[in-house]
Scaffold this active site. Structure first.
Site, PDB file in Angstrom:
ATOM      1  N   SER A  95       0.848  -1.198   0.000  1.00  0.00           N
ATOM      2  CA  SER A  95       0.000   0.000   0.000  1.00  0.00           C
ATOM      3  C   SER A  95       0.885   1.251   0.000  1.00  0.00           C
ATOM      4  O   SER A  95       1.679   1.420  -0.922  1.00  0.00           O
ATOM      5  CB  SER A  95      -0.952  -0.055   1.199  1.00  0.00           C
ATOM      6  OG  SER A  95      -2.022   0.847   1.050  1.00  0.00           O
ATOM      7  N   HIS A 228      -7.871  -5.631   0.210  1.00  0.00           N
ATOM      8  CA  HIS A 228      -6.648  -4.834   0.283  1.00  0.00           C
ATOM      9  C   HIS A 228      -5.559  -5.512   1.111  1.00  0.00           C
ATOM     10  O   HIS A 228      -4.375  -5.360   0.823  1.00  0.00           O
ATOM     11  CB  HIS A 228      -6.977  -3.457   0.862  1.00  0.00           C
ATOM     12  CG  HIS A 228      -5.852  -2.481   0.752  1.00  0.00           C
ATOM     13  ND1 HIS A 228      -5.285  -2.130  -0.458  1.00  0.00           N
ATOM     14  CD2 HIS A 228      -5.166  -1.798   1.708  1.00  0.00           C
ATOM     15  CE1 HIS A 228      -4.315  -1.257  -0.255  1.00  0.00           C
ATOM     16  NE2 HIS A 228      -4.221  -1.047   1.056  1.00  0.00           N
TER      17      HIS A 228
END
Length: 263
Positions: A95, A228
């Site tokens: 990320s 995610h």
């Protein structure tokens, strides 16, 4: 006797492996800490020496101000990693950490200390236009997104005292992501492997595939089931592939920077 440098405040070696032929440097997500990668160090040592980056403003660096700027983070991390580049090494970022890893790799390449491979996870390519993205700004918005992405245990966020400890780092990291603007420069000489979850709302497959333009070497995308934070549930597959790549690269020379050019 083989030895490793002494890590400073930016780096953690949970399982030192000075005899390992290759190193893996892991950079955490927004609000994350070096401890997120403790299981990786435990799993890969002594075959791979794992270093985990500890950003300021969290855990044992809680009293230090967080750094709300990707470029500054990359500058500092690249400086800290210099002594650790005496053998082949790779960078892994998830990320926000993927962008920090990319910018760190650019700086190390410019210094003639390029990584052997860059692993990026859960992040679209840096060169894509982010100016129209709707990014969380207020504490409420940031906390809402973190809960939805399941990056930090909701039990922790439900505790007021813990939440107040976590929020300053989250604010800073989200500001760093909001303010980041890619600057055109030479592509990386090392290969890039991009991981993504097939249900990740922050990194759709086409956006992840655009990392291809950031390397002049090999590129691959690995799609795994999940959102995610797919790498938590699919840890065995992610780190198994990383180790496989590192094993293949451990006897290879560190790539030299290519001739300057524009991406």
């Amino acid at each position: 006797m083989t030895t490793s440098p002494t890590p400073g405040p930016w780096l953690r070696t949970f399982r030192p492996a000075p005899g390992a032929p290759v190193r893996l440097v892991c950079l955490p997500h927004a609000g994350g800490s070096a401890g997120f990668f403790y299981p990786v160090a435990r799993e890969l040592a002594p075959r791979v020496e794992v270093l985990a980056v500890q950003y300021p403003g969290r855990q044992d660096r809680l009293r230090e101000p967080a750094v709300p700027d990707i470029a500054t983070l990359a500058d500092r991390i690249a400086d800290e990693l210099g002594p650790w580049t005496d053998r082949p090494y790779a960078l892994f970022g998830h990320s926000m950490g993927a962008i920090v890893a990319f910018e760190t790799a650019r700086r190390l390449q410019e210094a003639g200390l390029a990584p052997a491979v860059l692993f990026v996870s859960g992040r679209r390519a840096p060169a894509l236009d982010h100016t129209h993205d709707r990014q969380p700004v207020t504490d409420a918005e940031v906390l809402k997104e973190v809960r939805e992405l399941n990056g930090t245990g909701n039990v922790l966020l439900d505790d007021e005292a813990t939440r107040q400890l976590i929020l300053p780092a989250l604010r800073s990291d989200y500001q760093a992501v909001r303010d980041y603007r890619y600057r055109t420069g030479p592509a990386l000489a090392c290969p890039i492997t991009a991981f993504t979850g097939d249900r990740d709302p922050k990194a759709e497959l086409g956006q992840v595939g655009a990392w291809r333009q950031h390397t002049r070497s090999a590129f691959e995308v690995r799609v795994l089931p999940g959102g995610h934070f797919f790498l938590v549930d699919r840890a065995g597959e992610v780190w198994g592939h990383v180790e496989e790549r590192l094993t293949a690269l451990s006897d290879a020379p560190v790539p030299a920077p290519r001739a300057a050019g524009q991406e």
